[in-house]
Design a protein around this motif. Structure first.
Motif, short mmCIF file in Angstrom:
data_model
loop_
_atom_site.label_atom_id
_atom_site.label_comp_id
_atom_site.label_asym_id
_atom_site.label_seq_id
_atom_site.Cartn_x
_atom_site.Cartn_y
_atom_site.Cartn_z
N VAL A 151 0.84 -1.20 0.00
CA VAL A 151 0.00 0.00 0.00
C VAL A 151 0.88 1.25 0.00
N LEU A 152 1.93 1.26 0.80
CA LEU A 152 2.83 2.40 0.88
C LEU A 152 3.56 2.63 -0.44
N VAL A 153 4.08 1.56 -1.04
CA VAL A 153 4.78 1.68 -2.32
C VAL A 153 3.82 2.17 -3.41
N THR A 154 2.60 1.68 -3.43
CA THR A 154 1.60 2.11 -4.42
C THR A 154 1.26 3.58 -4.24
N ALA A 155 1.07 4.01 -3.00
CA ALA A 155 0.75 5.40 -2.71
C ALA A 155 1.87 6.32 -3.16
N VAL A 208 1.94 6.51 -7.00
CA VAL A 208 0.85 7.34 -7.54
C VAL A 208 1.16 8.82 -7.31
N ILE A 209 1.66 9.17 -6.13
CA ILE A 209 1.99 10.56 -5.83
C ILE A 209 3.10 11.06 -6.75
N LEU A 210 4.13 10.25 -6.98
CA LEU A 210 5.23 10.65 -7.86
C LEU A 210 4.76 10.83 -9.30
#
Length: 124
Positions: A11-15, A18-20
């Motif tokens: 979840v952290l890596v996906t977030a 997406v933000i980048l």
């Protein structure tokens, strides 16, 4: 590694990803496009005012040129008076449509004075 930690890491890596991606799109695609559009709008608005000023000056000079000479000897003042009378008539008639005319007010007050007061039922 426990399953909950693995899910949290995903979840952290996906977030972060997406933000980048969104930040990169904003920085390298959307912002430069918007900056160009704003610059075009500013350039266009700077052109508008001189054109309008030139057009107004040209229009006024044409109207003054087309005025007959008799308009400059007091006729303009008389037409101004007529225009002011017309405007005040419109204003007064607009108010009278809401408030009524003076004769309407007199008639209503006379009717109010002539009406007998209704008797209040007495309690026995």
């Amino acid at each position: 590694m426990p399953a909950w930690a693995d899910i949290a890491l995903q979840v952290l890596v996906t977030a972060v990803t997406v933000i980048l991606v969104l930040a990169g799109f904003w920085r390298f695609v959307a912002r430069p496009h918007l900056d160009r559009k704003v610059a075009e709008l500013i350039e266009a608005t700077q052109d508008i005012e001189p054109k309008v000023t030139r057009g107004v000056k040209k229009g006024v000079s044409e109207v003054i040129r087309d005025l007959p000479e008799s308009a400059l000897d007091g006729t303009v003042r008389e037409s101004t008076r007529q225009f002011l009378k017309f405007g005040s008539g419109l204003f007064e008639n607009g108010l009278s449509s809401f408030l009524g005319t003076a004769s309407d007010l007199e008639r209503e007050s006379a009717q109010d004075r002539e009406k007998p007061k209704p008797d209040t039922p007495s309690t026995r």
